[in-house]
Scaffold this motif. Structure first.
Motif, PDB file in Angstrom:
ATOM      1  N   GLN A   1       0.842  -1.208   0.000  1.00 21.11           N
ATOM      2  CA  GLN A   1       0.000   0.000   0.000  1.00 21.11           C
ATOM      3  C   GLN A   1       0.873   1.252   0.000  1.00 21.11           C
ATOM      4  OE1 GLN A   1      -3.179   0.201   2.986  1.00 21.11           O
ATOM      5  NE2 GLN A   1      -2.679   2.352   3.328  1.00 21.11           N
ATOM      6  N   PHE A   2       1.915   1.236   0.840  1.00 20.69           N
ATOM      7  CA  PHE A   2       2.812   2.391   0.915  1.00 20.69           C
ATOM      8  C   PHE A   2       3.533   2.597  -0.423  1.00 20.69           C
ATOM      9  CE2 PHE A   2       3.359   1.167   5.667  1.00 20.69           C
ATOM     10  CZ  PHE A   2       2.121   1.729   5.952  1.00 20.69           C
ATOM     11  N   GLN A   3       3.951   1.495  -1.055  1.00 20.60           N
ATOM     12  CA  GLN A   3       4.618   1.602  -2.350  1.00 20.60           C
ATOM     13  C   GLN A   3       3.695   2.210  -3.399  1.00 20.60           C
ATOM     14  OE1 GLN A   3       6.104  -2.336  -3.359  1.00 20.60           O
ATOM     15  NE2 GLN A   3       7.053  -2.528  -1.328  1.00 20.60           N
ATOM     16  N   ALA A   4       2.435   1.783  -3.407  1.00 21.52           N
ATOM     17  CA  ALA A   4       1.470   2.294  -4.385  1.00 21.52           C
ATOM     18  C   ALA A   4       1.256   3.793  -4.196  1.00 21.52           C
ATOM     19  CB  ALA A   4       0.144   1.550  -4.264  1.00 21.52           C
ATOM     20  N   ALA A   5       1.125   4.223  -2.950  1.00 18.02           N
ATOM     21  CA  ALA A   5       0.928   5.645  -2.670  1.00 18.02           C
ATOM     22  C   ALA A   5       2.172   6.450  -3.030  1.00 18.02           C
ATOM     23  CB  ALA A   5       0.578   5.844  -1.197  1.00 18.02           C
ATOM     24  N   ALA A   6       3.344   5.908  -2.714  1.00 16.62           N
ATOM     25  CA  ALA A   6       4.600   6.606  -3.022  1.00 16.62           C
ATOM     26  C   ALA A   6       4.775   6.774  -4.521  1.00 16.62           C
ATOM     27  CB  ALA A   6       5.781   5.833  -2.435  1.00 16.62           C
ATOM     28  N   PHE A   7       4.441   5.739  -5.275  1.00 11.83           N
ATOM     29  CA  PHE A   7       4.556   5.822  -6.729  1.00 11.83           C
ATOM     30  C   PHE A   7       3.608   6.885  -7.280  1.00 11.83           C
ATOM     31  CE2 PHE A   7       3.611   4.591 -11.093  1.00 11.83           C
ATOM     32  CZ  PHE A   7       4.888   4.408 -11.604  1.00 11.83           C
TER      33      PHE A   7
ATOM     34  N   ASP B   1      -7.049   4.204   1.384  1.00 10.46           N
ATOM     35  CA  ASP B   1      -5.652   3.769   1.439  1.00 10.46           C
ATOM     36  C   ASP B   1      -4.733   4.899   0.988  1.00 10.46           C
ATOM     37  OD1 ASP B   1      -6.432   1.359   2.409  1.00 10.46           O
ATOM     38  OD2 ASP B   1      -6.251   0.277   0.517  1.00 10.46           O
ATOM     39  N   PHE B   2      -5.088   5.533  -0.129  1.00 10.32           N
ATOM     40  CA  PHE B   2      -4.464   6.810  -0.478  1.00 10.32           C
ATOM     41  C   PHE B   2      -5.380   7.560  -1.437  1.00 10.32           C
ATOM     42  CE2 PHE B   2      -2.705   3.991  -3.752  1.00 10.32           C
ATOM     43  CZ  PHE B   2      -2.663   4.756  -4.903  1.00 10.32           C
ATOM     44  N   VAL B   3      -5.215   8.869  -1.449  1.00 10.95           N
ATOM     45  CA  VAL B   3      -6.075   9.740  -2.254  1.00 10.95           C
ATOM     46  C   VAL B   3      -5.186  10.723  -3.009  1.00 10.95           C
ATOM     47  CG1 VAL B   3      -8.020  11.352  -2.258  1.00 10.95           C
ATOM     48  CG2 VAL B   3      -7.861   9.598  -0.463  1.00 10.95           C
ATOM     49  N   VAL B   4      -5.361  10.778  -4.308  1.00 11.57           N
ATOM     50  CA  VAL B   4      -4.604  11.703  -5.149  1.00 11.57           C
ATOM     51  C   VAL B   4      -5.428  12.961  -5.379  1.00 11.57           C
ATOM     52  CG1 VAL B   4      -3.542  12.063  -7.421  1.00 11.57           C
ATOM     53  CG2 VAL B   4      -3.382   9.819  -6.295  1.00 11.57           C
TER      54      VAL B   4
ATOM     55  N   TYR C   1       4.814  -2.621  -9.677  1.00 14.46           N
ATOM     56  CA  TYR C   1       5.748  -1.858  -8.839  1.00 14.46           C
ATOM     57  C   TYR C   1       5.474  -2.015  -7.352  1.00 14.46           C
ATOM     58  CZ  TYR C   1       1.927   1.560  -9.294  1.00 14.46           C
ATOM     59  OH  TYR C   1       0.698   2.174  -9.312  1.00 14.46           O
ATOM     60  N   ILE C   2       4.539  -2.873  -6.975  1.00 14.60           N
ATOM     61  CA  ILE C   2       4.344  -3.178  -5.557  1.00 14.60           C
ATOM     62  C   ILE C   2       4.689  -4.647  -5.338  1.00 14.60           C
ATOM     63  CG2 ILE C   2       2.596  -1.396  -5.225  1.00 14.60           C
ATOM     64  CD1 ILE C   2       0.441  -3.516  -5.329  1.00 14.60           C
ATOM     65  N   GLY C   3       5.370  -4.921  -4.229  1.00 16.80           N
ATOM     66  CA  GLY C   3       5.766  -6.301  -3.978  1.00 16.80           C
ATOM     67  C   GLY C   3       6.360  -6.492  -2.599  1.00 16.80           C
ATOM     68  N   ASP C   4       6.812  -7.713  -2.334  1.00 14.34           N
ATOM     69  CA  ASP C   4       7.377  -8.054  -1.027  1.00 14.34           C
ATOM     70  C   ASP C   4       8.672  -7.299  -0.749  1.00 14.34           C
ATOM     71  OD1 ASP C   4       5.292  -9.774  -1.038  1.00 14.34           O
ATOM     72  OD2 ASP C   4       6.473 -11.614  -1.150  1.00 14.34           O
ATOM     73  N   THR C   5       9.412  -6.976  -1.815  1.00 15.70           N
ATOM     74  CA  THR C   5      10.675  -6.243  -1.671  1.00 15.70           C
ATOM     75  C   THR C   5      10.556  -4.902  -2.394  1.00 15.70           C
ATOM     76  OG1 THR C   5      11.694  -7.101  -3.692  1.00 15.70           O
ATOM     77  CG2 THR C   5      11.866  -8.460  -1.698  1.00 15.70           C
ATOM     78  N   LEU C   6      11.602  -4.097  -2.303  1.00 13.08           N
ATOM     79  CA  LEU C   6      11.596  -2.774  -2.938  1.00 13.08           C
ATOM     80  C   LEU C   6      12.244  -2.790  -4.314  1.00 13.08           C
ATOM     81  CD1 LEU C   6      12.516  -0.319  -0.034  1.00 13.08           C
ATOM     82  CD2 LEU C   6      10.318  -0.565  -1.189  1.00 13.08           C
ATOM     83  N   GLU C   7      12.670  -3.952  -4.791  1.00 16.16           N
ATOM     84  CA  GLU C   7      13.409  -4.013  -6.048  1.00 16.16           C
ATOM     85  C   GLU C   7      12.586  -3.470  -7.214  1.00 16.16           C
ATOM     86  OE1 GLU C   7      15.867  -7.203  -8.835  1.00 16.16           O
ATOM     87  OE2 GLU C   7      14.919  -7.868  -6.963  1.00 16.16           O
ATOM     88  N   ALA C   8      11.384  -4.012  -7.417  1.00 13.88           N
ATOM     89  CA  ALA C   8      10.546  -3.569  -8.540  1.00 13.88           C
ATOM     90  C   ALA C   8      10.100  -2.124  -8.343  1.00 13.88           C
ATOM     91  CB  ALA C   8       9.341  -4.488  -8.684  1.00 13.88           C
ATOM     92  N   PHE C   9       9.800  -1.765  -7.111  1.00 14.59           N
ATOM     93  CA  PHE C   9       9.393  -0.387  -6.839  1.00 14.59           C
ATOM     94  C   PHE C   9      10.516   0.582  -7.161  1.00 14.59           C
ATOM     95  CE2 PHE C   9       9.439   3.247  -3.923  1.00 14.59           C
ATOM     96  CZ  PHE C   9       8.259   3.864  -4.315  1.00 14.59           C
ATOM     97  N   GLY C  10      11.746   0.221  -6.798  1.00 19.80           N
ATOM     98  CA  GLY C  10      12.885   1.087  -7.065  1.00 19.80           C
ATOM     99  C   GLY C  10      13.065   1.357  -8.552  1.00 19.80           C
ATOM    100  N   VAL C  11      12.936   0.312  -9.371  1.00 21.37           N
ATOM    101  CA  VAL C  11      13.054   0.472 -10.826  1.00 21.37           C
ATOM    102  C   VAL C  11      11.951   1.384 -11.352  1.00 21.37           C
ATOM    103  CG1 VAL C  11      12.934  -0.729 -13.041  1.00 21.37           C
ATOM    104  CG2 VAL C  11      14.192  -1.761 -11.134  1.00 21.37           C
ATOM    105  N   ALA C  12      10.709   1.131 -10.904  1.00 19.21           N
ATOM    106  CA  ALA C  12       9.575   1.934 -11.372  1.00 19.21           C
ATOM    107  C   ALA C  12       9.692   3.378 -10.906  1.00 19.21           C
ATOM    108  CB  ALA C  12       8.266   1.311 -10.875  1.00 19.21           C
ATOM    109  N   ALA C  13      10.139   3.572  -9.663  1.00 21.16           N
ATOM    110  CA  ALA C  13      10.293   4.927  -9.132  1.00 21.16           C
ATOM    111  C   ALA C  13      11.362   5.683  -9.911  1.00 21.16           C
ATOM    112  CB  ALA C  13      10.657   4.872  -7.654  1.00 21.16           C
ATOM    113  N   HIS C  14      12.462   5.004 -10.232  1.00 18.17           N
ATOM    114  CA  HIS C  14      13.533   5.618 -11.030  1.00 18.17           C
ATOM    115  C   HIS C  14      12.981   6.114 -12.362  1.00 18.17           C
ATOM    116  CE1 HIS C  14      17.783   5.083 -13.010  1.00 18.17           C
ATOM    117  NE2 HIS C  14      17.412   6.352 -12.907  1.00 18.17           N
ATOM    118  N   ASN C  15      12.221   5.258 -13.049  1.00 18.26           N
ATOM    119  CA  ASN C  15      11.648   5.627 -14.341  1.00 18.26           C
ATOM    120  C   ASN C  15      10.651   6.771 -14.188  1.00 18.26           C
ATOM    121  OD1 ASN C  15      13.118   3.627 -15.626  1.00 18.26           O
ATOM    122  ND2 ASN C  15      11.488   2.111 -15.460  1.00 18.26           N
ATOM    123  N   ALA C  16       9.841   6.734 -13.130  1.00 15.24           N
ATOM    124  CA  ALA C  16       8.839   7.781 -12.925  1.00 15.24           C
ATOM    125  C   ALA C  16       9.500   9.127 -12.642  1.00 15.24           C
ATOM    126  CB  ALA C  16       7.911   7.397 -11.774  1.00 15.24           C
TER     127      ALA C  16
END
Length: 388
Positions: free
Chosen positions: A24-30, A51-54, A190-205
């Motif tokens: 949830q935190f990863q989704a909101a951060a992205f 959970d989060f609001v844009v 970009y959400i998962g058990d680890t931050l690996e996929a999130f990190g890649v997606a965040a970098h691109n974003a």
């Protein structure tokens, strides 16, 4: 003998729950990274109303997009109609309990926002790390259309107002608008058990929204910091806070993202107010290059003001001086900048470059170019070269 690892634990619900919260935190951060584009999105609220609001500002009107993040432990699992709507395919919707079950479902809670926030509710979305069954997509499409070949869906459409707004009469237009606002966001990678996929997606974003280039060690630090920021915002108490304080306490804004990216808010604001359309990128480049030269933070802020002054001077100079003469000046500035960067970029050498520019034949043709303006000119050249 230590046998703690040989015995099966009684339960691991808490551990599984924490993993889901991290997603949830990863989704909101992205989602918050879109703030960097400087367009419509200006704040993301964390675990506040949902959970989060844009929050977006569109043509001067504030709109909210509500998200429920719902995850499953295995990638091959899928959400069905009962899981999303608490809706049975057989029987009638003929009891208050059945209506309440739908109102309390994943989709039902989202639909309540469409009533409470009215036109300011832009959309409501179920976001998941797995797919939805076709029947869920069909139901969402039928709700938007206001008709269906399936009896259980027709009953949902007929009872929609009573489900989502039992205490308030809605017009036919309000009901239709509300039914159309539900969307699905499946199989989010970009959400998962680890931050690996999130990190890649965040970098691109970050690149897509601001064109900031990051090193790998920075990506890992920023990914952790972004998720930690959202977690902090999600867990903060809001009891007794004013509206403005609630915004700061629960919401991620541009200032928060600049801190995560190690960009000075003052430098950014100076460049932004000076009309730089890529102020975040410019601020990032200036800070990196000048910090590498051992420049103190106060002088970096001065550099941003000097660059703005130079940009203003250049806009006026283009209407005053011949293009050829200006281009010769710019070429000389760029040459000095290139030599400074290749020579290691020491702060003392930058001062030498400014002196040489002032005393050069082309520099003497522009008596208004003082130390601050030439400092700004070199800063502009640094940014221009780094952005190539």
């Amino acid at each position: 003998m230590d046998i703690i690892h040989e015995k099966a634990p009684r339960e691991t619900v808490g551990r599984d729950t924490m993993v889901r919260f991290r997603m949830q935190f990863q989704a909101a951060a992205f989602a918050a990274l879109e703030i960097l584009s400087g367009k419509e999105v200006d704040r993301v609220y964390c675990d506040y109303h949902d959970d989060f609001v844009v929050r977006r500002t569109v043509a001067g009107v504030v709109e909210y997009h509500f998200f429920q993040v719902k995850t499953k432990g295995r990638a091959n699992q899928q959400w069905d109609v009962d899981g999303v709507f608490s809706l049975k395919k057989t029987g009638d919707l003929d009891t208050p309990e059945k209506l309440e079950a739908i109102r309390s479902s994943i989709a039902g809670k989202l639909f309540v926002h469409t009533v409470e926030f009215g036109e300011q509710c832009r959309a409501v979305t179920v976001l998941s790390n797995v797919h939805f069954r076709d029947e869920v997509y069909d139901l969402v499409a039928d709700l938007a259309a206001g008709t269906s070949s399936k009896k259980y869906v027709r009953q949902l459409i007929e009872k929609f107002a009573a489900i989502v707004s039992p205490g308030k009469v809605l017009s036919a237009e309000q009901v239709e608008a509300a039914r159309k606002k539900l969307t699905l966001q499946p199989n989010v990678q970009y959400i998962g058990d680890t931050l690996e996929a999130f990190g890649v997606a965040a970098h691109n974003a970050i690149w897509n929204h601001s064109e900031i280039e990051l090193h790998q060690h920075e990506v890992e630090r920023i990914a952790k910091s972004l998720v930690a920021l959202v977690e902090e915002k999600s867990c903060a108490s809001i009891s007794g806070l004013s509206k403005a304080d609630i915004d700061l306490t629960t919401g991620v804004g541009l200032d928060d993202l600049l801190r995560v990216l190690s960009i000075s808010t003052q430098v950014y604001q100076t460049l932004r107010q000076g009309g730089d359309p890529a102020a975040i990128k410019t601020a990032s480049i200036l800070q990196r290059k000048l910090k590498e030269a051992g420049t103190p933070d106060t002088l970096i802020e001065s550099a941003s003001r000097a660059k703005v002054s130079w940009d203003v001077w250049m806009r006026n100079a283009r209407h005053t001086f011949p293009d050829f003469t200006l281009n010769v000046l710019l070429e000389e500035i760029d040459k000095k900048c290139r030599a400074w960067l290749l020579g290691g970029g020491a702060l003392a050498d930058l001062e030498k470059c400014i002196t040489e520019l002032r005393e050069s034949p082309i520099g003497k043709q522009f008596p208004a170019l003082d130390v601050d303006l030439l400092f700004g000119a070199l800063c502009a050249a640094i940014v221009r070269r780094a952005a190539r």
